[in-house]
Every structure is written in structure tokens, then in C-alpha cells.
Design a protein around this motif. Structure first.
Motif, PDB file in Angstrom:
ATOM      1  N   ASP A 207       0.461  -1.398  -0.002  1.00 15.41           N
ATOM      2  CA  ASP A 207      -0.195   0.142  -0.032  1.00 15.41           C
ATOM      3  C   ASP A 207       0.863   1.749   0.072  1.00 15.41           C
ATOM      4  OD1 ASP A 207      -2.166  -1.411   0.503  1.00 15.41           O
ATOM      5  OD2 ASP A 207      -3.264  -0.255   1.201  1.00 15.41           O
ATOM      6  N   LEU A 208       1.824   1.133   0.419  1.00 14.35           N
ATOM      7  CA  LEU A 208       3.171   2.389   0.957  1.00 14.35           C
ATOM      8  C   LEU A 208       3.403   2.875  -0.617  1.00 14.35           C
ATOM      9  CD1 LEU A 208       3.945   4.185   2.346  1.00 14.35           C
ATOM     10  CD2 LEU A 208       5.903   2.598   2.823  1.00 14.35           C
ATOM     11  N   ALA A 210       2.095   2.039  -3.658  1.00 16.67           N
ATOM     12  CA  ALA A 210       0.759   2.353  -4.936  1.00 16.67           C
ATOM     13  C   ALA A 210       0.873   3.515  -4.092  1.00 16.67           C
ATOM     14  CB  ALA A 210      -0.036   1.207  -4.350  1.00 16.67           C
ATOM     15  N   GLU A 211       0.783   3.834  -3.098  1.00 16.70           N
ATOM     16  CA  GLU A 211      -0.080   5.163  -2.379  1.00 16.70           C
ATOM     17  C   GLU A 211       1.250   6.121  -2.694  1.00 16.70           C
ATOM     18  OE1 GLU A 211      -2.817   8.162  -0.422  1.00 16.70           O
ATOM     19  OE2 GLU A 211      -2.889   5.967  -0.453  1.00 16.70           O
ATOM     20  N   PHE A 212       2.490   6.097  -2.835  1.00 17.28           N
ATOM     21  CA  PHE A 212       3.183   7.256  -3.466  1.00 17.28           C
ATOM     22  C   PHE A 212       4.312   6.634  -4.261  1.00 17.28           C
ATOM     23  CE2 PHE A 212       2.080   7.348   1.274  1.00 17.28           C
ATOM     24  CZ  PHE A 212       1.707   8.300   1.072  1.00 17.28           C
ATOM     25  N   PRO A 266       5.731   8.126   7.718  1.00 16.53           N
ATOM     26  CA  PRO A 266       4.611   6.779   7.767  1.00 16.53           C
ATOM     27  C   PRO A 266       5.043   6.068   9.320  1.00 16.53           C
ATOM     28  CG  PRO A 266       6.750   6.971   6.427  1.00 16.53           C
ATOM     29  CD  PRO A 266       6.553   8.103   6.587  1.00 16.53           C
ATOM     30  N   TRP A 303       0.721   8.704   8.133  1.00 14.22           N
ATOM     31  CA  TRP A 303      -0.130   8.091   7.408  1.00 14.22           C
ATOM     32  C   TRP A 303       0.468   6.421   7.371  1.00 14.22           C
ATOM     33  CZ3 TRP A 303       1.604   3.765   4.580  1.00 14.22           C
ATOM     34  CH2 TRP A 303       0.820   3.282   3.286  1.00 14.22           C
ATOM     35  N   PRO A 305      -1.581   2.758   6.245  1.00 10.31           N
ATOM     36  CA  PRO A 305      -3.180   2.118   5.024  1.00 10.31           C
ATOM     37  C   PRO A 305      -4.241   1.785   5.598  1.00 10.31           C
ATOM     38  CG  PRO A 305      -0.813   0.538   5.517  1.00 10.31           C
ATOM     39  CD  PRO A 305      -0.769   1.459   6.420  1.00 10.31           C
ATOM     40  N   GLY A 306      -5.192   2.098   4.703  1.00  8.23           N
ATOM     41  CA  GLY A 306      -6.880   2.137   4.848  1.00  8.23           C
ATOM     42  C   GLY A 306      -7.319   1.351   5.513  1.00  8.23           C
TER      43      GLY A 306
END
Length: 311
Positions: A207-208, A210-212, A266, A303, A305-306
């Protein structure tokens, strides 16, 4: 062998009279006689001789008495080993150098009177199964992994948000930075051979990325933290992420840098998992200690993940 009959035999031997043994055990004299007779049939010998003064041990009874006492002592120790609050609190910390291990060291310093068994289980499924079976009392995990909700009988509370730091060697382009933002890391190679597909930490770093838009490589065998530090120190093109509470020692000549990451920061979320019906009193003490000694998770500017359980 029926322990009630053994206990009755010892009581009768100590009292010297079946009537007195019955009073001590809160049963009838007839019940004492039946138990002794059953034990004699089981052993194939006479244990008592009735006399005008009561009941005297035979030679076989005298030989059996110390072993009967030891049987009762062993039985009591067996019960005590699993009696609530008497056995050690068993907690999974995943790894010996990680943040969870540090939390348990702090708990032990604050409560040295509580016996602990600290162990390390690899994946969350194994840890949850161990909690449900009762083989461990609690586990530190990132909760919850996408598409893998916890069973209804497992409780969790988020106890620590651990900041990630960038670890570089002295020749890395960012080695002199006092801090770096996540956008600044785009295009840099971040090497993390310890990421294993299917684990909760793999889901976190997926997720890290994908997000950044980061580049995290998990290639090559994982030879452990010492080999990772050697490679990072000697390879200017590589960096790695490391938890801010992870305890590592490296040679002074490595010149490694631990650099805070911001924009946003993060953080790796550590939660404590336990079975909702676990009665161990030290588990309540551990939860209270963590609540009192760790900062509230979910701070502004961080930050996760959701799918992470809210603080």
C-alpha cells in the motif's frame, strides 16, 4: 489411577482410623472403605490391617505411602501450572529486535513479578490460531490485513505507531539529509529482502508503494539484518526502511544514517491481539501498561494503509 482413592489412602494412613479420614475428607466412613478396597484391588495387595485401635498399614501399604504422596504432589503441581494467574503470560513479539519486543521489555521492567514466556511466530494466521487454541495469550500484529478479518472471538487494540526511518550508507545521495519526504524517495531503490508475500508487513508496504509511487525491491535471499546492513553500507544506490524503534547495532565503520521520513510520516501500526475469553489476570495488566506508556495512535500528519484498525 484414581487420585481420589490415593488421596483417601493417604488421609487414612495419616489418621490411623477410617472414621477420622472420613471426617477430614467430608465423606462417609463407608465411602472411605470402598475407596480403599478399590485401590487394593487395583494394586493387588492389602494396604491396611484392621485392629482394635483402627487401621494400620501393612508392609505393602508402608511401601506405597511415599509414592502416593508424590502422586498427589505431582497432581497439585500440574493443576497449579495452568491455574489462572499462576502460569506465565505467553506473548508473541514476531521478532527479537522489533518494537514489540521493546514493549515487552518495558512491561517486564515495570512488572518483574509477572512471569513471562516471550516467543516469535512468523505470520498472523499462525498467531491467531495459537491465541484461539490457548497456546499463547497475546500477539503483536498489524491489524487487519485486507480480506482477512479477525475471527469474532479475537479482540485487538492498536497500541503503537512506529515511525519508519530511511536507512542509508554514507555514499547514498540522501545520506546528509536531516529528513526526507516520501515524494523525495520516488526513484530511489529501497531494498527490503525480508518482505514475504502474504504477510501483514507485505500488505503494508504494498500500500505504501501504491500510495506514493515508491520502488521497493524484495529480491534476493534474506540473510538477516547483519547482511542487510553490510549491503546498505557498501552500496550507494540502495537504502532500506527501518522501524524507528527497531534496535540494531552495526560497526562504526559502516557510517550508516537513520533519517526521519515526513510528508506524511509513515508509521507501522502495532496492535495487541488476544482472545476475548482469556482470563489470565496479567493480560489485563499488560493492556493497562501499554495504554499508560505508549502515545495514542493515529496522530495528525501520519500515514497508515486504509485497512489498519483505527486507534
Amino acid at each position: 489411577m484414581d487420585l481420589d482413592t490415593v488421596r483417601t489412602f493417604v488421609a487414612a494412613a495419616d489418621a490411623g482410623r477410617f472414621q477420622d479420614a472420613a471426617a477430614e475428607l467430608a465423606v462417609t466412613q463407608q465411602a472411605v472403605s470402598k475407596r480403599i478396597a478399590a485401590l487394593e484391588r487395583r494394586l493387588g495387595v492389602r494396604l491396611f490391617t484392621r485392629t482394635s485401635r483402627g487401621a494400620e498399614l501393612t508392609i505393602d501399604g508402608q511401601a506405597f505411602l511415599p509414592h502416593a504422596r508424590e502422586l498427589l504432589r505431582v497432581a497439585e503441581r500440574a493443576v497449579a501450572s495452568v491455574r489462572t494467574g499462576r502460569r506465565p503470560l505467553r506473548v508473541d513479539v514476531i521478532a527479537s529486535r522489533g518494537a514489540a519486543s521493546g514493549l515487552m521489555r518495558g512491561f517486564h521492567r515495570a512488572h518483574p513479578e509477572i512471569d513471562l514466556d516471550v516467543l516469535m511466530l512468523f505470520d498472523i494466521d499462525t498467531a491467531v490460531a495459537a491465541i484461539r487454541s490457548g497456546s499463547i495469550d497475546a500477539s503483536f500484529r498489524a491489524v487487519g490485513v485486507p480480506d482477512r478479518p479477525l475471527p469474532d472471538d479475537i479482540e485487538s487494540v492498536r497500541v503503537l505507531d512506529e515511525p519508519l526511518q530511511l536507512l542509508t550508507g554514507p555514499g547514498h545521495a540522501l545520506a546528509a539529509a536531516k529528513s526526507v519526504t516520501l515524494p523525495q524517495l520516488v526513484g530511489h531503490r529501497i531494498w527490503m529482502p525480508g518482505i514475504v508475500p502474504g504477510t501483514e508487513w507485505a500488505a503494508y508496504y504494498d500500500d505504501l508503494v501504491a500510495e506514493f509511487g515508491l520502488t521497493i525491491e524484495a529480491t534476493g535471499p534474506n540473510f538477516g539484518s547483519d547482511a542487510l546492513l553490510d549491503t546498505i553500507a557498501d552500496t550507494p544506490a540502495l537504502a532500506t526502511f527501518m522501524g524507528g524503534d527497531t534496535r540494531l547495532v552495526w560497526p562504526a565503520g559502516h557510517g550508516l544514517r537513520r533519517i526521519p521520513v515526513t510528508g506524511p510520516e509513515p508509521v507501522y501500526p502495532h496492535s495487541l491481539l488476544w482472545h476475548r475469553d482469556n482470563p489470565h489476570p496479567a493480560l489485563t495488566t499488560l493492556r493497562a501498561h501499554l495504554a499508560a506508556t505508549t502515545a495514542a495512535p493515529g496522530a495528525a500528519g501520519t500515514w497508515t494503509p486504509g485497512w489498519v484498525t483505527p486507534g
